[in-house]
Motif scaffolding. Structure first.
Motif, short mmCIF file in Angstrom:
data_model
loop_
_atom_site.label_atom_id
_atom_site.label_comp_id
_atom_site.label_asym_id
_atom_site.label_seq_id
_atom_site.Cartn_x
_atom_site.Cartn_y
_atom_site.Cartn_z
N ARG A 69 0.17 20.26 0.42
CA ARG A 69 0.29 19.43 -0.73
C ARG A 69 1.66 19.58 -1.44
O ARG A 69 2.19 20.77 -1.48
CB ARG A 69 -0.60 19.42 -1.73
CG ARG A 69 -0.84 18.90 -3.12
CD ARG A 69 -1.95 19.33 -3.80
NE ARG A 69 -1.72 18.56 -5.40
CZ ARG A 69 -1.27 19.71 -6.35
NH1 ARG A 69 -1.56 20.89 -5.99
NH2 ARG A 69 -1.64 19.37 -7.58
N ASP A 112 0.36 14.16 3.25
CA ASP A 112 -0.01 12.85 2.56
C ASP A 112 -1.32 13.45 1.63
O ASP A 112 -1.98 14.29 1.83
CB ASP A 112 -0.93 12.01 3.64
CG ASP A 112 -1.38 10.69 3.03
OD1 ASP A 112 -2.55 10.69 2.42
OD2 ASP A 112 -0.78 9.54 2.96
N HIS A 113 -1.48 12.73 0.15
CA HIS A 113 -2.21 13.17 -0.60
C HIS A 113 -4.03 13.04 -0.20
O HIS A 113 -4.77 13.74 -0.77
CB HIS A 113 -1.97 12.39 -1.76
CG HIS A 113 -1.03 12.79 -2.55
ND1 HIS A 113 -0.74 13.99 -3.29
CD2 HIS A 113 0.29 12.36 -2.80
CE1 HIS A 113 0.42 14.03 -3.97
NE2 HIS A 113 1.12 12.95 -3.48
N ARG A 114 -4.12 12.02 0.68
CA ARG A 114 -5.56 11.75 1.00
C ARG A 114 -5.78 12.15 2.46
O ARG A 114 -6.74 12.59 2.78
CB ARG A 114 -5.65 10.14 0.95
CG ARG A 114 -5.89 9.65 -0.50
CD ARG A 114 -6.52 8.61 -0.72
NE ARG A 114 -6.78 8.11 -1.97
CZ ARG A 114 -5.77 7.41 -2.60
NH1 ARG A 114 -4.90 6.74 -1.73
NH2 ARG A 114 -5.66 7.18 -3.83
N ASP A 115 -4.86 12.09 3.38
CA ASP A 115 -5.08 12.43 4.91
C ASP A 115 -3.91 13.57 5.24
O ASP A 115 -2.73 13.34 5.44
CB ASP A 115 -4.72 10.92 5.74
CG ASP A 115 -4.97 11.43 6.85
OD1 ASP A 115 -5.58 12.64 7.64
OD2 ASP A 115 -4.85 10.26 7.87
N THR A 172 -3.07 12.04 -8.29
CA THR A 172 -2.87 13.10 -6.97
C THR A 172 -3.15 14.46 -7.42
O THR A 172 -3.05 15.32 -6.61
CB THR A 172 -1.57 12.94 -6.69
OG1 THR A 172 -0.45 13.17 -7.74
CG2 THR A 172 -1.19 11.34 -6.10
N ARG A 186 -9.24 8.80 -11.71
CA ARG A 186 -10.32 8.77 -10.28
C ARG A 186 -9.20 8.77 -9.07
O ARG A 186 -9.72 9.40 -8.10
CB ARG A 186 -11.36 7.61 -10.42
CG ARG A 186 -12.36 7.80 -11.34
CD ARG A 186 -13.45 6.69 -10.71
NE ARG A 186 -12.95 5.28 -10.89
CZ ARG A 186 -13.25 4.51 -12.18
NH1 ARG A 186 -13.71 5.17 -13.16
NH2 ARG A 186 -12.55 3.35 -11.98
N VAL A 187 -7.86 8.49 -9.16
CA VAL A 187 -7.18 8.42 -7.96
C VAL A 187 -6.09 9.12 -8.10
O VAL A 187 -4.94 8.87 -7.42
CB VAL A 187 -6.58 6.89 -7.56
CG1 VAL A 187 -7.90 5.84 -7.26
CG2 VAL A 187 -5.98 6.09 -8.93
N GLN A 235 0.70 -1.31 -0.08
CA GLN A 235 0.03 0.05 -0.01
C GLN A 235 0.86 1.21 0.00
O GLN A 235 1.87 1.20 0.44
CB GLN A 235 -1.06 0.01 1.33
CG GLN A 235 -1.80 -1.28 1.24
CD GLN A 235 -2.84 -1.22 0.31
OE1 GLN A 235 -3.39 -0.33 -0.23
NE2 GLN A 235 -2.91 -2.58 -0.34
N ASP A 293 -1.87 2.82 -5.21
CA ASP A 293 -2.99 2.64 -6.12
C ASP A 293 -2.87 2.25 -7.43
O ASP A 293 -3.90 1.45 -8.06
CB ASP A 293 -3.49 4.15 -6.11
CG ASP A 293 -4.17 4.74 -4.98
OD1 ASP A 293 -4.54 3.99 -4.01
OD2 ASP A 293 -3.98 5.93 -4.68
#
Length: 397
Positions: free
Chosen positions: A190, A207-210, A69, A66-67, A39, A102
């Motif tokens: 970012r 982090d790109h998501r969190d 960055t 969709r994923v 991951q 991803d």
């Protein structure tokens, strides 16, 4: 007819090759030493016509978009945090940038219907027979395959077993790199912000998501080191020794290193293999012709997987002819893409103060920056991609 193909490595090149082999009617098996898909990981990118054409033919573009960055801008600062150089997101992010984890997940999902995946095991020995290759696994089982493909990266097990020791094929480029995760207590945004002294770079970004999490990325110049690749405590000491005493936020980043459970540490190196195949064994991706960072290895891996599978399908059982055509089509292209990796360490951590200032000054000029971006797109597209037709009568057999 060649049908059963063992692939070592479930990161990028392995699942991409498995996808295309399955589409062409082969029976791919992928073995991966990790207990599950890895991951997270650093961001990887695709740029130029060749990369995007293969992704489109795989049907992956919608899932990757969709994923994505959105790219990773880079900022370099002095000890007091004042900006010295700003690089836009597209400099490192190409046309599509995604996290490595991803990408691996998407490739696994698309290849899994026609692929057997074996996690938590690896190849211990390979023995070529008159009709195939006997693979002995560390788990104790043995199986016969028509072909074996090494898609297991710069430190390839298949290359070591079939082509000889790693030191015969991998060259150290004078630098080491490390990444790890940490809480975002620095208020990072970012992209990444980095601090240089001669021969060293300490950087971090959210982090790109969190946004509550961050990732550290350190690079330092050093001659080839002797260390245990499985001893993370030893690797953390090497990093700490290389960066102790530096200013900016380096002490806080080093403090987070001691608690990090997921350290990645490796040399910045380059693979050179005289020929990519021997008998019924072949290499693809970084195992054949890769660089640790900056050599467009991800895009080259998906292009190489597409060509290797297509040539095996065209050859209809003649693996020698397929391997020869695959290498003939890809070697010059892969070597051209990989040259960027030779400069990565010197770009990220120039050896002198003069070198740091020169990098910052030159890349502050938009005209030069645009020229570098266009050059990267041209290099990544300097390969003719055949349109390998899918024989649907063979698929699913």
């Amino acid at each position: 007819m060649t049908r059963d193909v063992l692939i070592s490595g479930a990161s990028i090149a392995g699942p991409a090759l498995a996808y295309w082999l399955g589409r062409h009617g082969f029976r791919p098996t992928v073995v991966e030493v990790a207990p599950a898909l890895r991951q997270g990981g650093q961001a990887v990118d695709f740029r130029g016509e060749a990369h995007l054409t293969v992704l489109e033919r795989m049907g992956l573009l919608p899932a990757l978009r969709r994923v994505q960055t959105g790219g990773s801008p880079m900022r370099f600062v002095d000890e007091r945090g004042r900006t010295l150089l700003d690089l836009p997101a597209e400099f490192a992010g190409g046309e599509i940038e995604v996290l490595r984890g991803d990408l691996a997940r998407v490739l696994h999902e698309h290849s899994a219907p026609r692929t057997e995946y074996i996690f938590g095991d690896s190849i211990a020995a390979l023995t070529e027979t008159s009709s195939g290759v006997r693979a002995d696994f560390h788990s104790g089982i043995s199986r016969d395959f028509d072909l074996v493909i090494g898609a297991d990266g710069l430190h390839s097990t298949v290359r070591r077993l079939a082509f000889g020791p790693e030191e015969h094929h991998v060259s150290h480029l004078g630098y080491y790199a490390a990444t790890w995760q940490l809480p975002n207590t620095l208020g990072l945004s970012r992209g990444s912000v980095g601090y240089n002294v001669p021969g060293r770079l300490a950087s971090a970004g959210a982090d790109h998501r969190d946004p509550a999490r961050a990732g550290a990325f350190f690079v330092f110049a050093a001659p080839e080191l002797t260390y245990d690749r499985r001893d993370t405590a030893q690797q953390k000491r090497l990093i700490h020794d290389a960066f102790s005493g530096l200013g900016w936020e380096v002490p806080r980043l080093l403090a987070s290193l001691h608690q990090a459970p997921d350290l990645y540490f490796d040399s910045i190196s380059r693979a050179d293999v005289n020929t990519w195949s021997t008998g019924r064994v072949c290499l693809v991706g970084d195992a054949a012709c890769g660089a640790t960072i900056g050599g467009m290895g991800t895009g080259t891996a998906v292009v190489a997987a597409y060509v290797l599978a297509g040539e095996l399908a065209r050859a209809r059982g003649d693996h020698r002819a397929a391997f020869t055509r695959y290498e003939s089509r890809l070697r010059k292209y892969a070597e051209g893409c990989r040259t960027g990796g030779d400069r990565t360490g010197r770009f990220l951590a120039p050896a002198t103060l003069t070198g740091i200032r020169l990098r910052n000054t030159l890349l502050s000029r938009r005209l030069l920056l645009n020229g570098m971006l266009k050059l990267g797109e041209r290099v990544s597209s300097t390969v003719a991609l055949p349109d390998y037709q899918i024989d649907h009568s063979r698929v699913g057999r």
